[in-house]
Each structure stands twice: as C-alpha cells, then as structure tokens.
Design a protein around this motif. Structure first.
Motif, PDB file in Angstrom:
ATOM      1  N   UNK A  16       0.840  -1.204   0.000  1.00  0.00           N
ATOM      2  CA  UNK A  16       0.000   0.000   0.000  1.00  0.00           C
ATOM      3  C   UNK A  16       0.875   1.254   0.000  1.00  0.00           C
ATOM      4  N   UNK A  17       1.952   1.204   0.747  1.00  0.00           N
ATOM      5  CA  UNK A  17       2.884   2.342   0.753  1.00  0.00           C
ATOM      6  C   UNK A  17       3.396   2.604  -0.666  1.00  0.00           C
ATOM      7  N   UNK A  18       3.771   1.527  -1.375  1.00  0.00           N
ATOM      8  CA  UNK A  18       4.294   1.655  -2.753  1.00  0.00           C
ATOM      9  C   UNK A  18       3.252   2.269  -3.679  1.00  0.00           C
ATOM     10  N   UNK A  19       2.005   1.765  -3.593  1.00  0.00           N
ATOM     11  CA  UNK A  19       0.934   2.279  -4.459  1.00  0.00           C
ATOM     12  C   UNK A  19       0.683   3.756  -4.168  1.00  0.00           C
ATOM     13  N   UNK A  20       0.578   4.093  -2.896  1.00  0.00           N
ATOM     14  CA  UNK A  20       0.277   5.488  -2.536  1.00  0.00           C
ATOM     15  C   UNK A  20       1.399   6.415  -2.978  1.00  0.00           C
ATOM     16  N   UNK A  21       2.642   5.976  -2.766  1.00  0.00           N
ATOM     17  CA  UNK A  21       3.779   6.816  -3.147  1.00  0.00           C
ATOM     18  C   UNK A  21       3.755   7.073  -4.654  1.00  0.00           C
ATOM     19  N   UNK A  22       3.513   6.010  -5.404  1.00  0.00           N
ATOM     20  CA  UNK A  22       3.522   6.160  -6.866  1.00  0.00           C
ATOM     21  C   UNK A  22       2.418   7.114  -7.336  1.00  0.00           C
ATOM     22  N   UNK A  23       1.183   6.881  -6.877  1.00  0.00           N
ATOM     23  CA  UNK A  23       0.063   7.716  -7.342  1.00  0.00           C
ATOM     24  C   UNK A  23       0.210   9.164  -6.892  1.00  0.00           C
ATOM     25  N   UNK A  24       0.609   9.347  -5.623  1.00  0.00           N
ATOM     26  CA  UNK A  24       0.729  10.729  -5.131  1.00  0.00           C
ATOM     27  C   UNK A  24       1.833  11.471  -5.869  1.00  0.00           C
ATOM     28  N   UNK A  25       2.927  10.755  -6.210  1.00  0.00           N
ATOM     29  CA  UNK A  25       4.006  11.377  -6.987  1.00  0.00           C
ATOM     30  C   UNK A  25       3.499  11.712  -8.395  1.00  0.00           C
ATOM     31  N   UNK A  26       2.677  10.799  -8.970  1.00  0.00           N
ATOM     32  CA  UNK A  26       2.080  11.079 -10.288  1.00  0.00           C
ATOM     33  C   UNK A  26       1.227  12.349 -10.246  1.00  0.00           C
ATOM     34  N   UNK A  75      -6.597   5.473  15.366  1.00  0.00           N
ATOM     35  CA  UNK A  75      -5.916   6.503  14.577  1.00  0.00           C
ATOM     36  C   UNK A  75      -5.860   6.064  13.115  1.00  0.00           C
ATOM     37  N   UNK A  76      -5.706   4.758  12.911  1.00  0.00           N
ATOM     38  CA  UNK A  76      -5.636   4.211  11.555  1.00  0.00           C
ATOM     39  C   UNK A  76      -7.056   3.811  11.169  1.00  0.00           C
ATOM     40  N   UNK A  77      -7.829   4.778  10.605  1.00  0.00           N
ATOM     41  CA  UNK A  77      -9.248   4.488  10.400  1.00  0.00           C
ATOM     42  C   UNK A  77      -9.658   4.453   8.923  1.00  0.00           C
ATOM     43  N   UNK A  78      -8.688   4.490   7.997  1.00  0.00           N
ATOM     44  CA  UNK A  78      -9.010   4.287   6.579  1.00  0.00           C
ATOM     45  C   UNK A  78      -8.699   2.839   6.225  1.00  0.00           C
ATOM     46  N   UNK A  79      -9.594   2.191   5.467  1.00  0.00           N
ATOM     47  CA  UNK A  79      -9.339   0.790   5.102  1.00  0.00           C
ATOM     48  C   UNK A  79      -8.623   0.746   3.755  1.00  0.00           C
ATOM     49  N   UNK A  80      -7.851  -0.332   3.495  1.00  0.00           N
ATOM     50  CA  UNK A  80      -7.108  -0.420   2.234  1.00  0.00           C
ATOM     51  C   UNK A  80      -7.993  -0.212   0.996  1.00  0.00           C
ATOM     52  N   UNK A  81      -9.261  -0.661   1.041  1.00  0.00           N
ATOM     53  CA  UNK A  81     -10.158  -0.495  -0.120  1.00  0.00           C
ATOM     54  C   UNK A  81     -10.426   0.970  -0.461  1.00  0.00           C
ATOM     55  N   UNK A  82     -10.205   1.843   0.517  1.00  0.00           N
ATOM     56  CA  UNK A  82     -10.502   3.266   0.303  1.00  0.00           C
ATOM     57  C   UNK A  82      -9.281   4.049  -0.172  1.00  0.00           C
ATOM     58  N   UNK A  84      -7.598   4.424  -2.963  1.00  0.00           N
ATOM     59  CA  UNK A  84      -7.652   5.230  -4.195  1.00  0.00           C
ATOM     60  C   UNK A  84      -8.420   6.527  -3.973  1.00  0.00           C
ATOM     61  N   UNK A  85      -9.545   6.393  -3.248  1.00  0.00           N
ATOM     62  CA  UNK A  85     -10.356   7.574  -2.931  1.00  0.00           C
ATOM     63  C   UNK A  85      -9.517   8.555  -2.087  1.00  0.00           C
ATOM     64  N   UNK A  87      -6.257   8.855  -2.014  1.00  0.00           N
ATOM     65  CA  UNK A  87      -5.208   9.471  -2.835  1.00  0.00           C
ATOM     66  C   UNK A  87      -5.782  10.684  -3.593  1.00  0.00           C
ATOM     67  N   UNK A  88      -6.961  10.516  -4.153  1.00  0.00           N
ATOM     68  CA  UNK A  88      -7.576  11.619  -4.914  1.00  0.00           C
ATOM     69  C   UNK A  88      -7.880  12.789  -3.981  1.00  0.00           C
ATOM     70  N   UNK A  89      -8.398  12.468  -2.796  1.00  0.00           N
ATOM     71  CA  UNK A  89      -8.687  13.532  -1.816  1.00  0.00           C
ATOM     72  C   UNK A  89      -7.411  14.284  -1.443  1.00  0.00           C
ATOM     73  N   UNK A  90      -6.334  13.524  -1.198  1.00  0.00           N
ATOM     74  CA  UNK A  90      -5.066  14.161  -0.804  1.00  0.00           C
ATOM     75  C   UNK A  90      -4.562  15.047  -1.939  1.00  0.00           C
ATOM     76  N   UNK A  91      -4.676  14.546  -3.170  1.00  0.00           N
ATOM     77  CA  UNK A  91      -4.170  15.295  -4.330  1.00  0.00           C
ATOM     78  C   UNK A  91      -4.948  16.600  -4.535  1.00  0.00           C
ATOM     79  N   UNK A  92      -6.203  16.611  -4.043  1.00  0.00           N
ATOM     80  CA  UNK A  92      -7.047  17.799  -4.206  1.00  0.00           C
ATOM     81  C   UNK A  92      -6.768  18.881  -3.159  1.00  0.00           C
ATOM     82  N   UNK A  93      -5.745  18.716  -2.336  1.00  0.00           N
ATOM     83  CA  UNK A  93      -5.464  19.630  -1.218  1.00  0.00           C
ATOM     84  C   UNK A  93      -5.952  21.058  -1.514  1.00  0.00           C
ATOM     85  N   UNK A  94      -6.191  21.933  -0.578  1.00  0.00           N
ATOM     86  CA  UNK A  94      -5.911  21.788   0.844  1.00  0.00           C
ATOM     87  C   UNK A  94      -6.955  20.925   1.555  1.00  0.00           C
ATOM     88  N   UNK A  95      -6.525  20.366   2.680  1.00  0.00           N
ATOM     89  CA  UNK A  95      -7.421  19.509   3.461  1.00  0.00           C
ATOM     90  C   UNK A  95      -7.813  20.205   4.763  1.00  0.00           C
TER      91      UNK A  95
END
Ligand code: NAD
Length: 267
Positions: A16-26, A75-82, A84-85, A87-95
């Motif tokens: 999951x770390x690898x996927x998130x890093x790749x998409x967020x960098x994209x 504290x860790x309340x997002x599930x792996x299935x979420x 992609x959603x 990543x898009x939210x983070x990319x849309x910053x500000x949060x």
C-alpha cells in the motif's frame, strides 16, 4: 505539498505504501521524509504512534492520517479499499485539519538537575519491576494523596480508549482539553488510602508525582518504555502542542468507539 509514509513493514503495508507513493508522486506531490506536510501511517495504531513520535518535532506543520492493514484502528481508520479515494482527496489539497490534545510529561532527576520532556499521544504509564510504586500525588501544587500500588496511567482523551479503558477509566471526547489519571491496583487499607476513581484534570491543572521510596521506574510514553533511576518528580499536564489530523471525511469519535468496542455493523 510534501508527504511521507510510515509503514508497519509487513508485505501488505509495504504494498500500500508503494501504491500510494507512486500515485501521489504522479499527482505531482513530493515525497519528503524530512519535512512532510502530511504523514500517512500504514499499518495499525502502533504504526501511527511510531509516525507521531518520528515527527513529534514538527507538529505545527505536519498533519497525520492513518490507513489500517489489520483491524480497525483508532488513529488508523481508513481501510485499504478506500486508498484510491484517499489518494484523490489528498491530491485535491488543501485539506481540513482536526486537532486533538496531547499529554506533556517532564521527568526531573534528583541530582544533576537534568530533565526529560516528552509528548504522548495515548498515555504515560509509571510502573516498577521492584515492588510497588509509592508516590506523593500533587494536583495544582497541593498534596492530593499518597499512592501505593502497581502504577499509574495518565492518558490523553484520544488515548482514553486504549490502556486507560482497560484500567476502568472513562472515555473522554478529544474535543476536551483534559488528561485522565487512572490507578493500577492501588493498595487501600487502614494505612494507605487513595481516591480509587479515575481523575480528569483540565488544562493548566498540573499533576506532579513525587516518589517517596527510591525505586527504579519503568516509564512508558505510548509504545516506548524506559527504565529511570534517580527520579525526583514526574510532571504531567495537557501539552501546549496538539496533534493535527488531516480530515477528508467525517468519522465521528463516538462512531469509532462504537465500531471498535460495541458493534462493527453500524447498527
Ligand atoms: P500493542 O501491539 O500491544 O497494541 C495495543 C492495542 O491497543 C492495539 O489493539 C491497538 O489498536 C490499541 N490501541 C492503541 N491506541 C489506541 C487508542 N488510542 N484507542 C484504542 N485502542 C488503541 O501495542 P502498540 O500497538 O505498540 O500500542 C501501544 C499502546 O498499547 C499503548 O499506548 C497502550 O495504550 C496500549 N496498551 C494497552 C494495554 C491494555 O489495554 N491493557 C496494555 C499495554 C499497552
């Protein structure tokens, strides 16, 4: 925006770390482990605690978010299935940011005048491997009681669902600036007497623990325990600093309490 990811290190979290890093960098966000604006923890609450302590020196400029790869975390309340959603939210910053109170602990030495200062996200516990702990407990500069027993736990509101809960402490909503003091097996008889109930202290009400019997103490700050000797006092209060959570969706505290402890089917 700069981000960093702290992973539990198991295969699922690393993936999951690898996927998130790749998409967020994209999305043209920068991976920066030294000065992140956002820290994403991937694992469990233990991983989140690790992430918090790794970046505790930059709480004013870093927000945190947790993805869990095991059971639902506080504290860790997002599930792996979420993811992609997310990543898009983070990319849309500000949060949006939500802040929770922290516990400040200052351990002062008897000789040499040194002191150690810590911030805890969950709690501090004070125990000993050497009989009972015996403390004078002062609140706001006044003697409150002499405690004798297995130990004491001082927790934050968000930590009130962790160790504190196992000790019979109350669950405190993290919008309240408070700390809670809970006893571990206090000795109560004709000679020794303690209040016996958890105490909830507001901001600016400092609690000072002064050892009476010279012991070495096992002092845990969240998931990390240190053996201390030569302790003059342990001071606990609501910290000036706060933890900032990046909020991308509503997940009210009481829903997390219900889903973790009562039912997980949202009924
Ligand atoms: P760990 O692996 O022993 O996990 C402890 C459990 O506590 C995990 O299930 C975790 O999800 C849960 N937890 C952590 N923070 C929480 C919170 N704020 N609210 C509800 N549950 C929470 O240890 P770890 O992962 O390194 O976590 C350290 C924490 O474990 C400590 O801060 C302490 O709160 C907790 N702990 C609890 C007990 C107990 O309940 N008797 C004993 C020791 C430590």
């Amino acid at each position: 925006m700069k981000f960093a990811i702290v992973s539990k290190g198991d295969a699922r979290s690393e993936q999951i770390k690898g996927t998130m890093t790749q998409y967020l960098t994209d999305f043209e966000l920068e991976y920066n482990a030294n000065e992140p604006d956002l820290v994403i923890s991937v694992g469990g609450d233990g991983t989140f605690l690790e992430a918090f302590h790794t970046y505790v020196h930059r709480l004013g400029s870093t927000a945190f978010i947790g993805v869990h790869t095991g059971h639902l975390g506080f504290y860790a309340d997002w599930v792996p299935d979420e993811v992609e959603k997310l990543i898009i939210e983070i990319a849309k910053t500000p949060f949006q940011v939500v802040e929770y109170p922290l516990l400040e602990v200052i351990i002062r030495a008897k000789s040499g005048g040194s002191e150690d200062r810590f911030l805890a996200l969950n709690e501090a516990t004070i125990k000993t491997a050497d009989g009972s702990v015996v403390f004078d407990v002062e609140i706001k500069g006044e003697h409150f009681e002499t405690f004798r027993g297995d130990g004491l736990c001082v927790s934050t509101p968000s930590g009130s669902t962790a160790y504190n809960k196992a000790l019979g402490g109350g669950i405190i909503h993290p919008s309240l600036d408070a700390i809670q003091l809970t006893e571990m097996a206090s000795i109560n008889n004709r000679v020794f007497r303690t209040i016996g109930s958890p105490l909830i202290l507001p901001k600016h009400h400092t609690c000072l623990l002064k050892p009476i019997v010279d012991r070495s103490f096992l002092i845990a700050i969240d998931h990390f325990t240190t053996n201390y000797t030569n302790v003059k006092s342990i001071q606990c209060r609501v910290a000036e600093e706060r933890i900032r959570f990046a909020r991308f969706r509503q997940f009210p505290f009481w829903n997390r309490v219900r889903d973790s402890f009562v039912a997980d089917d949202n009924h």
